[in-house]
Scaffold this motif. Structure first.
Motif, PDB file in Angstrom:
ATOM      1  N   SER A 175       0.820  -1.215   0.000  1.00 16.35           N
ATOM      2  CA  SER A 175       0.000   0.000   0.000  1.00 16.35           C
ATOM      3  C   SER A 175       0.845   1.253   0.000  1.00 16.35           C
ATOM      4  O   SER A 175       0.363   2.332  -0.342  1.00 16.35           O
ATOM      5  N   GLU A 192     -16.019   2.157   4.768  1.00 12.87           N
ATOM      6  CA  GLU A 192     -15.933   3.618   4.910  1.00 12.87           C
ATOM      7  C   GLU A 192     -15.419   4.009   6.281  1.00 12.87           C
ATOM      8  O   GLU A 192     -14.667   4.972   6.429  1.00 12.87           O
ATOM      9  N   ARG A 228     -11.794   3.677   6.255  1.00  8.70           N
ATOM     10  CA  ARG A 228     -11.180   4.768   5.489  1.00  8.70           C
ATOM     11  C   ARG A 228     -11.009   6.005   6.380  1.00  8.70           C
ATOM     12  O   ARG A 228      -9.941   6.605   6.460  1.00  8.70           O
ATOM     13  N   GLU A 229     -12.080   6.358   7.091  1.00  9.74           N
ATOM     14  CA  GLU A 229     -12.038   7.521   7.982  1.00  9.74           C
ATOM     15  C   GLU A 229     -10.960   7.349   9.054  1.00  9.74           C
ATOM     16  O   GLU A 229     -10.209   8.268   9.371  1.00  9.74           O
ATOM     17  N   ARG A 242      -7.610   7.915   7.685  1.00  6.04           N
ATOM     18  CA  ARG A 242      -7.362   9.365   7.498  1.00  6.04           C
ATOM     19  C   ARG A 242      -6.990   9.990   8.828  1.00  6.04           C
ATOM     20  O   ARG A 242      -6.079  10.802   8.914  1.00  6.04           O
ATOM     21  N   ARG A 243      -7.767   9.634   9.852  1.00  2.07           N
ATOM     22  CA  ARG A 243      -7.511  10.194  11.178  1.00  2.07           C
ATOM     23  C   ARG A 243      -6.071   9.911  11.618  1.00  2.07           C
ATOM     24  O   ARG A 243      -5.439  10.738  12.270  1.00  2.07           O
ATOM     25  N   PRO A 299      -1.598   8.515   4.086  1.00  2.30           N
ATOM     26  CA  PRO A 299      -1.817   9.215   2.802  1.00  2.30           C
ATOM     27  C   PRO A 299      -2.965   8.579   2.008  1.00  2.30           C
ATOM     28  O   PRO A 299      -3.137   7.355   2.028  1.00  2.30           O
ATOM     29  N   GLU A 300      -3.707   9.421   1.283  1.00  3.11           N
ATOM     30  CA  GLU A 300      -4.882   8.968   0.538  1.00  3.11           C
ATOM     31  C   GLU A 300      -4.555   7.823  -0.425  1.00  3.11           C
ATOM     32  O   GLU A 300      -5.314   6.868  -0.553  1.00  3.11           O
ATOM     33  N   GLU A 301      -3.432   7.973  -1.102  1.00  4.45           N
ATOM     34  CA  GLU A 301      -3.095   6.960  -2.109  1.00  4.45           C
ATOM     35  C   GLU A 301      -2.905   5.587  -1.447  1.00  4.45           C
ATOM     36  O   GLU A 301      -3.367   4.567  -1.950  1.00  4.45           O
ATOM     37  N   ILE A 318      -4.212   4.632   1.353  1.00  4.69           N
ATOM     38  CA  ILE A 318      -5.537   4.169   1.784  1.00  4.69           C
ATOM     39  C   ILE A 318      -6.247   3.468   0.633  1.00  4.69           C
ATOM     40  O   ILE A 318      -6.798   2.370   0.779  1.00  4.69           O
ATOM     41  N   ALA A 319      -6.229   4.116  -0.528  1.00  2.84           N
ATOM     42  CA  ALA A 319      -6.929   3.566  -1.689  1.00  2.84           C
ATOM     43  C   ALA A 319      -6.362   2.198  -2.069  1.00  2.84           C
ATOM     44  O   ALA A 319      -7.097   1.232  -2.277  1.00  2.84           O
ATOM     45  N   ARG A 320      -5.040   2.088  -2.111  1.00  5.07           N
ATOM     46  CA  ARG A 320      -4.414   0.812  -2.477  1.00  5.07           C
ATOM     47  C   ARG A 320      -4.746  -0.276  -1.466  1.00  5.07           C
ATOM     48  O   ARG A 320      -4.998  -1.425  -1.833  1.00  5.07           O
TER      49      ARG A 320
END
Lengths: 445, 445
Positions: free
Chosen positions: A172, A195, A198-199, A202-203, A207-209, A211-213
């Protein structure tokens, strides 16, 4: 002085002991059927043996012990795994594989709450000295059989692998220092959903990328083979050897679990199952009861590095801990104990008619014992009703009455407290009748 | 870090556990035959629960325990009697008579020496809530039966009475503050003889006249009835009610012990047997093994005052403690264990021919388990000799070999490690042969 227990401690009175012992004996039998041997270690360990193994939050809960002139720093054991690793390091000549079980108390000063105590039993089975996934597969089969025998029906053993988790993290692209937070987040998948996780990530500042992977990986669908195949392709493409090694371990494990004949609905790979303890190194296992929802009742895995903290050798180990206190509670709450489990070991109460007949009642109780019955004498020549009430209160199934009439005729009157049936017979015949009536009924041993 | 045990602590490895468990199970069975029920209390008690019960010398040996944020002063239990008294005081509604046994570790920071450990098991059976001497008689009979079942032959249960000891002291005219020294001196009678005890008493400063009166009492000869009769006459003449009460207790006790059918050579009144603990109030018992001379292996008596330290009620109690660690050692040293007691619970080792045949060996081990055998898989495809040596080392009685030839024919080769006999059979038939061969052999449970 007020008689009191320390905070978070409890007594187990005889009636609860009967259930407790039934559960413990069931575990002992199944452990031995699988070739595990009993081991006993002391409650007190050197403080340094325990420290640095569990993480600092856990170590705050350890009890220290000392006697007035003692120079050693001692602690009460916190679990049974670290003492096992100490044993393995101390006796390098123990023939391996070494399979041991231990069912014994541990102490943790957690905040007391309903059903949670500061002294509680752990129930562990571990296999020392082999890296074969056949050992891990045995642990899975052992969990399946032990829980099935105790009456559990709706449970799933979740499987994951620490090497694979490391691989997932690297894949990731989560920065090294955030790996712990990553695992903590995905561990909540079942509770929070995609979801929610995901939150959570983030907390934690992931990094978003990344998280997505990561979430993309967790959504791979299919049966075990398909999921592991797809993961394997991705790990290969990204050149992550730990991930591939973890996948290979799980594949071998699954093959062996199948060879053991564990029904396929009993286990499932779950990449979001992350066990907290840092010392795991390979496959990890956790059992979740799905209905009723009582959460996790076993936890374990492979921890090849633990002995290395005590000795210059590395010794492969794998095993599981059963949450035996929780299991006992659930069996009690849901009425899962065998219907013939008695409330007391006592099978017959010999009443005392009057003081002059005490000797005759004593001799009768002895005769029943010699005839193989568990017999108790009431001791006091109180009114018969009081003696019968005592038997009823304690759940003693039979009562013997020896009055002047019976004594003169060389017989005894025996009452079946369940049915109310009463027979007057010579003692040996009475014993035979009682044995037959108890016949099918086990005594929980 | 060096793997070490705390001073005076030990591990019990599987082979020793087999003997240990055989002894513990024997006690459990005999306790339950007598109507005792199991009880469990926590290892940690409030410090104040333990203090002031054992005498200050003993209390120096107690381990204190504490966790980082704990405010309570805790201690590890020093015996099982005081926790029992705490339980009796805490649950006044427990139906009485309450007969409980407990086999569990206690902790004492004594100077470690051969065969003595700072964590050791106590094995107690007590009867709560009756003043009847029938209860004390049951304890005597229980000791006789438990020791006989474990293979002890040359032992005597010594009987005395605390009230009688008080009476003897008063009769001799020993000044009150010297009573403790008096008892300490006569306790050494068996070791020092009459003259030795006389010297001992002089050393303690006991007046000559008191010494003479005391030694005169100890020399009364005859059978139980004659001795008690003579003592009774003297106590009556000197008007010492405690002495007379103690004699009455012993007379009743003897009558009931006889009713229980305990052979008369198994017990003997001994006025010089003085048990140390201050809380005894009535009959006291101690078992001495005469051949080989291994000293005392049980100790107990009536202690009607102990619960009163915790509650405003006085509750009569009597019981005994078995020196189970000493008993285990003696059984081991003198080879008193049943000849068929196995060194391991494992009954058959399933060897692994090569990695491709791992699955087949796994399935075979499972088939043996389903056929009721305790089966262990070797896990590693090492040379067959190494696997056989392992079975030999551990004392596993049977080994299964599953090579390509056996696999093709759907059979397995089983070797009896004792006789060397080898049979090639289908798995179910092999299991049947093994079960039959093990047949008579108990598994120590």
């Amino acid at each position: 002085m007020e008689p009191r227990l320390p905070r978070g401690m409890r007594d187990i009175l005889p009636e609860q002991m009967m259930l407790r012992r039934y559960v413990i004996r069931s575990f002992e039998e199944i452990f031995e059927a699988y070739g595990f041997e009993p081991l006993q270690t002391p409650a007190l360990e050197l403080r340094e043996t325990l420290m640095g193994k569990y993480g600092s939050d856990a170590e705050k809960l350890i009890y220290d012990a000392r006697h007035r002139e003692g120079k050693e720093e001692l602690s009460l054991r916190y679990d049974l795994s670290v003492p096992l690793a100490r044993v393995v390091a101390m006796y390098p000549n123990l023939p391996r594989p070494f399979k041991r079980y231990q069912i014994a108390p541990v102490w943790r000063a957690e905040r007391p709450q309903k059903g949670r105590y500061r002294e509680f039993y752990q129930c562990d089975a571990d296999i020392v000295g082999t890296s074969s996934m056949a050992a891990d597969a045995e642990i899975i089969s052992l969990i399946h059989e032990a829980l099935t025998r105790l009456g559990f029906r709706n449970f799933v053993i979740l499987l994951n692998d620490r090497k694979l988790l490391t691989g997932l993290g690297r894949y990731s692209g989560v920065p090294e220092p955030l790996l712990g937070s990553l695992y903590r987040a995905i561990d909540k998948f079942d509770r929070l959903g995609l979801e929610g996780v995901r939150e959570e990530m983030r907390r934690y500042g992931i990094p978003e990328e990344a998280i997505a992977r990561m979430l993309d990986l967790l959504q791979i669908e299919g049966d075990h083979t398909e999921i592991l195949g797809e993961l394997s392709r991705r790990m290969q493409a990204a050149e992550i050897p730990e991930g591939l090694e973890g996948i290979r371990e799980l594949e071998t494990l699954l093959r062996f679990v199948e060879a053991m004949g564990v029904p396929s609905e009993r286990y499932r790979i779950s990449f979001t199952m992350v066990r907290g303890l840092e010392y795991y190194t390979g496959p990890i296992f956790e059992t979740v009861v799905t209905e009723p929802r009582i959460g996790s009742i076993t936890g374990g895995g492979r921890y090849d590095g633990l002995v290395g903290l005590f000795a210059r050798q590395s010794v492969p180990m794998t095993g599981t801990s059963f949450g035996i206190e929780r299991i006992i509670d659930v069996i009690q709450e849901l009425g899962m104990a065998p219907p013939d489990l008695p409330r007391t070991p006592v099978q017959i109460l010999v009443t005392v008619f009057d003081e002059p007949r005490m000797g005759a009642s004593i001799a009768l109780a002895q005769a029943f014992r010699r005839a193989g019955l568990k017999a108790m004498l009431y001791f006091e020549p109180r009114r018969l009703e009081a003696q019968l009430r005592y038997a009823h209160q304690k759940g003693i199934p039979f009562v013997a009455i020896l009055g002047p009439d019976e004594e003169a005729r060389g017989v005894v009157t025996v009452r079946d407290m369940g049915s109310g049936e009463q027979r007057t017979l010579p003692p040996e015949e009475a014993a035979r009748w009682i044995r037959q009536s108890l016949g099918g009924k086990g005594d929980g041993r």
